[in-house]
Design a protein around this motif. Structure first.
Motif, PDB file in Angstrom:
ATOM      1  N   HIS A   1       0.911  -1.139  -0.369  1.00 40.29           N
ATOM      2  CA  HIS A   1      -0.176   0.202  -0.112  1.00 40.29           C
ATOM      3  C   HIS A   1       1.417   1.163   0.163  1.00 40.29           C
ATOM      4  CE1 HIS A   1       0.382  -1.153   4.228  1.00 40.29           C
ATOM      5  NE2 HIS A   1       0.475   1.013   4.849  1.00 40.29           N
ATOM      6  N   ARG A   2       2.422   1.559   0.272  1.00 39.51           N
ATOM      7  CA  ARG A   2       2.981   2.133  -0.700  1.00 39.51           C
ATOM      8  C   ARG A   2       3.691   2.264  -1.842  1.00 39.51           C
ATOM      9  NH1 ARG A   2      -0.070   4.899   3.639  1.00 39.51           N
ATOM     10  NH2 ARG A   2       0.515   3.538   5.585  1.00 39.51           N
ATOM     11  N   GLY A   3       2.799   1.864  -2.423  1.00 34.31           N
ATOM     12  CA  GLY A   3       3.294   1.372  -4.060  1.00 34.31           C
ATOM     13  C   GLY A   3       2.752   2.382  -4.889  1.00 34.31           C
ATOM     14  N   LYS A   4       3.551   2.003  -5.845  1.00 30.38           N
ATOM     15  CA  LYS A   4       2.043   2.627  -7.164  1.00 30.38           C
ATOM     16  C   LYS A   4       1.341   2.131  -7.738  1.00 30.38           C
ATOM     17  CE  LYS A   4       3.428   4.289 -12.044  1.00 30.38           C
ATOM     18  NZ  LYS A   4       5.224   4.432 -13.050  1.00 30.38           N
ATOM     19  N   GLU A   5       1.169   0.724  -7.398  1.00 26.91           N
ATOM     20  CA  GLU A   5      -0.302   0.322  -7.914  1.00 26.91           C
ATOM     21  C   GLU A   5      -0.893   0.929  -6.898  1.00 26.91           C
ATOM     22  OE1 GLU A   5      -1.924  -3.719  -8.899  1.00 26.91           O
ATOM     23  OE2 GLU A   5      -0.519  -3.707  -7.968  1.00 26.91           O
ATOM     24  N   PHE A   6      -1.077   0.834  -5.534  1.00 27.60           N
ATOM     25  CA  PHE A   6      -2.059   1.327  -4.388  1.00 27.60           C
ATOM     26  C   PHE A   6      -2.689   2.682  -4.795  1.00 27.60           C
ATOM     27  CE2 PHE A   6      -3.983   3.641  -0.628  1.00 27.60           C
ATOM     28  CZ  PHE A   6      -4.993   2.570  -0.950  1.00 27.60           C
ATOM     29  N   GLY A   7      -1.115   3.351  -5.221  1.00 33.97           N
ATOM     30  CA  GLY A   7      -1.657   4.805  -5.459  1.00 33.97           C
ATOM     31  C   GLY A   7      -2.485   5.702  -6.658  1.00 33.97           C
ATOM     32  N   GLY A   8      -2.357   4.525  -8.106  1.00 37.36           N
ATOM     33  CA  GLY A   8      -3.466   4.796  -9.368  1.00 37.36           C
ATOM     34  C   GLY A   8      -4.875   4.481  -8.411  1.00 37.36           C
ATOM     35  N   VAL A   9      -4.875   3.590  -7.875  1.00 34.86           N
ATOM     36  CA  VAL A   9      -6.354   3.080  -7.183  1.00 34.86           C
ATOM     37  C   VAL A   9      -6.644   4.103  -6.452  1.00 34.86           C
ATOM     38  CG1 VAL A   9      -7.303   1.832  -5.888  1.00 34.86           C
ATOM     39  CG2 VAL A   9      -5.991   0.871  -7.435  1.00 34.86           C
TER      40      VAL A   9
ATOM     41  N   GLU B   1      -6.440  22.880  16.179  1.00 34.28           N
ATOM     42  CA  GLU B   1      -4.595  22.436  17.430  1.00 34.28           C
ATOM     43  C   GLU B   1      -4.220  21.144  17.448  1.00 34.28           C
ATOM     44  OE1 GLU B   1      -1.500  24.136  20.164  1.00 34.28           O
ATOM     45  OE2 GLU B   1      -2.981  25.793  19.529  1.00 34.28           O
ATOM     46  N   LYS B   2      -5.750  21.097  18.577  1.00 34.83           N
ATOM     47  CA  LYS B   2      -5.864  19.437  18.443  1.00 34.83           C
ATOM     48  C   LYS B   2      -6.245  18.605  17.599  1.00 34.83           C
ATOM     49  CE  LYS B   2      -3.423  20.344  23.312  1.00 34.83           C
ATOM     50  NZ  LYS B   2      -3.836  20.027  24.358  1.00 34.83           N
ATOM     51  N   ARG B   3      -5.513  17.350  17.378  1.00 38.84           N
ATOM     52  CA  ARG B   3      -6.104  17.054  15.761  1.00 38.84           C
ATOM     53  C   ARG B   3      -6.717  15.414  16.891  1.00 38.84           C
ATOM     54  NH1 ARG B   3      -3.388  20.679  13.436  1.00 38.84           N
ATOM     55  NH2 ARG B   3      -2.420  18.828  13.011  1.00 38.84           N
ATOM     56  N   PRO B   4      -7.675  14.632  16.455  1.00 31.72           N
ATOM     57  CA  PRO B   4      -7.609  12.653  16.420  1.00 31.72           C
ATOM     58  C   PRO B   4      -6.340  12.591  15.328  1.00 31.72           C
ATOM     59  CG  PRO B   4      -8.866  13.393  14.779  1.00 31.72           C
ATOM     60  CD  PRO B   4      -8.771  14.756  15.569  1.00 31.72           C
ATOM     61  N   TYR B   5      -6.028  11.468  16.384  1.00 36.45           N
ATOM     62  CA  TYR B   5      -4.588  10.846  15.054  1.00 36.45           C
ATOM     63  C   TYR B   5      -4.772   9.745  14.063  1.00 36.45           C
ATOM     64  CZ  TYR B   5       0.047   8.150  15.467  1.00 36.45           C
ATOM     65  OH  TYR B   5       1.211   8.566  14.671  1.00 36.45           O
ATOM     66  N   TYR B   6      -5.858   8.711  14.580  1.00 36.92           N
ATOM     67  CA  TYR B   6      -5.809   8.599  13.349  1.00 36.92           C
ATOM     68  C   TYR B   6      -6.157   9.527  12.028  1.00 36.92           C
ATOM     69  CZ  TYR B   6      -7.462   4.116  10.260  1.00 36.92           C
ATOM     70  OH  TYR B   6      -7.900   3.536   9.437  1.00 36.92           O
ATOM     71  N   LEU B   7      -7.619   9.965  12.613  1.00 39.80           N
ATOM     72  CA  LEU B   7      -8.261  10.878  11.767  1.00 39.80           C
ATOM     73  C   LEU B   7      -7.839  11.753  11.510  1.00 39.80           C
ATOM     74  CD1 LEU B   7     -11.903   9.492  12.953  1.00 39.80           C
ATOM     75  CD2 LEU B   7     -11.003   8.849  10.923  1.00 39.80           C
ATOM     76  N   ASP B   8      -6.637  12.632  11.271  1.00 39.38           N
ATOM     77  CA  ASP B   8      -6.243  13.834  11.429  1.00 39.38           C
ATOM     78  C   ASP B   8      -6.022  14.269   9.590  1.00 39.38           C
ATOM     79  OD1 ASP B   8      -4.323  16.007  11.260  1.00 39.38           O
ATOM     80  OD2 ASP B   8      -3.089  15.384  12.178  1.00 39.38           O
ATOM     81  N   LEU B   9      -6.342  15.460   9.779  1.00 36.62           N
ATOM     82  CA  LEU B   9      -7.042  15.646   7.425  1.00 36.62           C
ATOM     83  C   LEU B   9      -5.956  15.992   7.452  1.00 36.62           C
ATOM     84  CD1 LEU B   9     -10.885  16.081   8.020  1.00 36.62           C
ATOM     85  CD2 LEU B   9      -9.979  13.998   6.680  1.00 36.62           C
ATOM     86  N   LYS B  10      -5.337  17.279   8.415  1.00 36.97           N
ATOM     87  CA  LYS B  10      -3.525  17.741   8.072  1.00 36.97           C
ATOM     88  C   LYS B  10      -2.437  15.735   7.455  1.00 36.97           C
ATOM     89  CE  LYS B  10      -0.521  20.986   9.125  1.00 36.97           C
ATOM     90  NZ  LYS B  10       0.130  21.390  10.372  1.00 36.97           N
ATOM     91  N   ALA B  11      -2.738  14.275   7.968  1.00 31.36           N
ATOM     92  CA  ALA B  11      -1.835  13.804   8.196  1.00 31.36           C
ATOM     93  C   ALA B  11      -2.018  13.314   6.453  1.00 31.36           C
ATOM     94  CB  ALA B  11      -2.538  12.972   8.965  1.00 31.36           C
ATOM     95  N   TYR B  12      -3.962  12.800   6.405  1.00 25.72           N
ATOM     96  CA  TYR B  12      -4.007  12.303   5.299  1.00 25.72           C
ATOM     97  C   TYR B  12      -3.868  13.987   3.668  1.00 25.72           C
ATOM     98  CZ  TYR B  12      -7.066   8.693   6.437  1.00 25.72           C
ATOM     99  OH  TYR B  12      -7.268   7.781   7.009  1.00 25.72           O
TER     100      TYR B  12
ATOM    101  N   ASP C   1       3.584  11.361  -4.611  1.00 28.23           N
ATOM    102  CA  ASP C   1       3.487  10.866  -5.709  1.00 28.23           C
ATOM    103  C   ASP C   1       4.376   9.092  -5.638  1.00 28.23           C
ATOM    104  OD1 ASP C   1       3.065  10.568  -8.309  1.00 28.23           O
ATOM    105  OD2 ASP C   1       4.990  11.606  -8.843  1.00 28.23           O
ATOM    106  N   PRO C   2       3.492   7.910  -6.013  1.00 31.98           N
ATOM    107  CA  PRO C   2       2.169   7.942  -5.746  1.00 31.98           C
ATOM    108  C   PRO C   2       1.436   8.548  -4.496  1.00 31.98           C
ATOM    109  CG  PRO C   2       3.383   6.115  -5.395  1.00 31.98           C
ATOM    110  CD  PRO C   2       4.357   7.143  -5.138  1.00 31.98           C
ATOM    111  N   MET C   3       0.272   8.312  -4.435  1.00 30.10           N
ATOM    112  CA  MET C   3      -0.911   8.553  -3.832  1.00 30.10           C
ATOM    113  C   MET C   3      -0.757   7.775  -1.891  1.00 30.10           C
ATOM    114  SD  MET C   3      -3.853  11.052  -4.757  1.00 30.10           S
ATOM    115  CE  MET C   3      -4.652  11.055  -3.452  1.00 30.10           C
ATOM    116  N   GLU C   4      -0.246   8.325  -0.719  1.00 34.74           N
ATOM    117  CA  GLU C   4      -0.654   6.796   0.200  1.00 34.74           C
ATOM    118  C   GLU C   4      -2.196   7.616   0.834  1.00 34.74           C
ATOM    119  OE1 GLU C   4       3.270   6.898   1.700  1.00 34.74           O
ATOM    120  OE2 GLU C   4       4.297   5.884   0.218  1.00 34.74           O
ATOM    121  N   THR C   5      -1.901   7.022   2.142  1.00 31.01           N
ATOM    122  CA  THR C   5      -2.413   7.611   2.900  1.00 31.01           C
ATOM    123  C   THR C   5      -1.750   7.673   4.402  1.00 31.01           C
ATOM    124  OG1 THR C   5      -2.897   5.149   3.317  1.00 31.01           O
ATOM    125  CG2 THR C   5      -5.282   6.008   2.551  1.00 31.01           C
ATOM    126  N   PRO C   6      -2.167   8.295   5.196  1.00 31.03           N
ATOM    127  CA  PRO C   6      -1.019   8.148   5.995  1.00 31.03           C
ATOM    128  C   PRO C   6      -0.807   6.764   7.149  1.00 31.03           C
ATOM    129  CG  PRO C   6      -2.951   9.694   6.783  1.00 31.03           C
ATOM    130  CD  PRO C   6      -3.150   8.598   5.682  1.00 31.03           C
TER     131      PRO C   6
END
Length: 376
Positions: A30-38, A210-221, A228-233
């Motif tokens: 999930h850190r590769g080019k194929e997932f980034g394309g998906v 200023e304080k945001r959730p860890y898993y749902l932190d939109l700045k991390a997303y 490039d390629p796109m990833e999720t955090p």
């Protein structure tokens, strides 16, 4: 699909074979080019369905995770006004209370919002407005454009739950001023449950807590999505992404306007049947609010119980939804979202009509004929 239950609910909905098959393939990096394309394919199509050029991310979490991400990232210690005329508006109000001061403006479920009360709350300094565009618990389509206009007039952020409208109803997030909007994978897009997508405007980025959730932190997303390629955090639900990409491509191939028109036509057919049965819809319409095109909420007649009607249909292989919470036993709901077509709607209408008669409810009209006239 032999021996499979036909789901005619406001989600989850039947999934096309392409979507189902996409989940059965081998795992990938999930850190590769194929997932980034998906991921990129999902984002491209979703932006068109949202009607937005804003940043957009796919979260490994259901629509409620998307709701919480929306509130948690901008709502800490804010006064948040939530418009409530159904179960999911109520949920947004409850989530808002976890992070800020929640002010619920409540209408009877399925009844129009009082926008004058909203305007007053905004004049008193509320910084965020939440609303459910398509309230499936009551079958009502709410006025996103007008709510967005009021929010922008008072410089408040507008958080719009489009979980059951995006991909099935006309949605124009940028035009309406929706600063954060949310969709769920298992609704109008006919993908598996477990993913949500969230769009974020520049105004919302400027007002991140200023304080945001860890898993749902939109700045991390945002940071991960800019690679490039796109990833999720964090590790995504890869098989669900495969399926979601197929569902998005199917929507793109159908065409947005064609997809919206199909949902509307199917809902018109159900509404025509209900009229022939002499059964009123739940939602109360006005010049801003209208019945949903992705689910139709129909009031039960006296003498017909929820268990008898829905139980009988389930034995026939068709599952429709009942009322939730305070509407339990008062309404039944027929979904017309996702990959549903005329044959599924006519089968459902015929099953409901026959069951109503068998349960002792008499009426003169023919709902099947009325629905057929709409669909031909």
């Amino acid at each position: 699909m032999q021996n499979e239950l036909l789901l005619m609910m406001p989600g989850p909905v039947p999934m096309p074979e392409r979507v189902r098959n996409a989940m059965s393939r081998q795992a990938i990096n999930h850190r590769g080019k194929e997932f980034g394309g998906v991921y990129a394919d999902c984002v491209r199509v979703l932006k068109a369905l949202f009607g937005t050029e804003n940043d957009l991310f796919v979260l490994s979490g259901s629509g409620t995770a998307g709701m919480e991400a929306a509130i948690a990232n901008v709502g800490l210690d804010q006064t948040i006004v939530s418009l409530v005329n159904g179960k999911f508006g109520e949920r947004l109000a409850e989530i808002s209370g976890r992070y800020g001061t929640s002010v619920a403006i409540e209408s009877e479920w399925g009844h129009p919002y009082d926008l004058e009360v909203l305007a007053e709350a905004l004049e008193n300094g509320a910084g965020i407005v939440t609303m459910v565009h398509n309230e499936t618990s009551a079958g009502i389509l709410n006025p996103a454009a007008e709510v967005g206009r009021l929010a922008r007039k008072h410089d408040a952020l507008f958080v719009m739950d489009g979980i059951t409208s995006i991909g099935g109803e006309h949605v124009a997030c940028d035009e309406w001023g929706a600063d954060i909007a949310i969709v769920g994978s298992q609704k109008c897009l006919a993908a598996p449950a477990g993913l949500s997508a969230v769009s974020v405007s520049e105004r919302a980025w400027e007002r991140l807590s200023e304080k945001r959730p860890y898993y749902l932190d939109l700045k991390a997303y945002r940071k991960a999505g800019s690679k490039d390629p796109m990833e999720t955090p964090y590790t995504p639900a890869v098989p669900l992404f495969f399926a979601f990409r197929e569902a998005c491509l199917i929507a793109e191939e159908e065409g947005i306007e064609n997809r919206i028109a199909r949902h509307r036509k199917l809902a018109d057919a159900v509404r025509a049947a209900a009229k022939e049965w002499g059964l009123p819809l739940l939602p109360v319409s006005d010049n801003l609010h209208s019945p949903s095109n992705t689910v139709t909420a129909i009031q039960y007649p006296d003498g017909v119980s929820d268990g008898d009607l829905r139980g009988s249909l389930k034995k026939m292989g068709i599952e429709i939804a009942g009322g939730q919470d305070r509407l339990k036993g008062k309404i039944f709901r027929i979904g017309t979202m996702g990959a549903t077509g005329p044959s599924e709607v006519l089968a459902t209408v015929a099953a409901v009509q026959g069951t109503l008669k068998r349960l002792g409810y008499s009426f003169d009209g023919d709902g099947v004929s009325a629905a057929t006239e709409v669909l031909v």
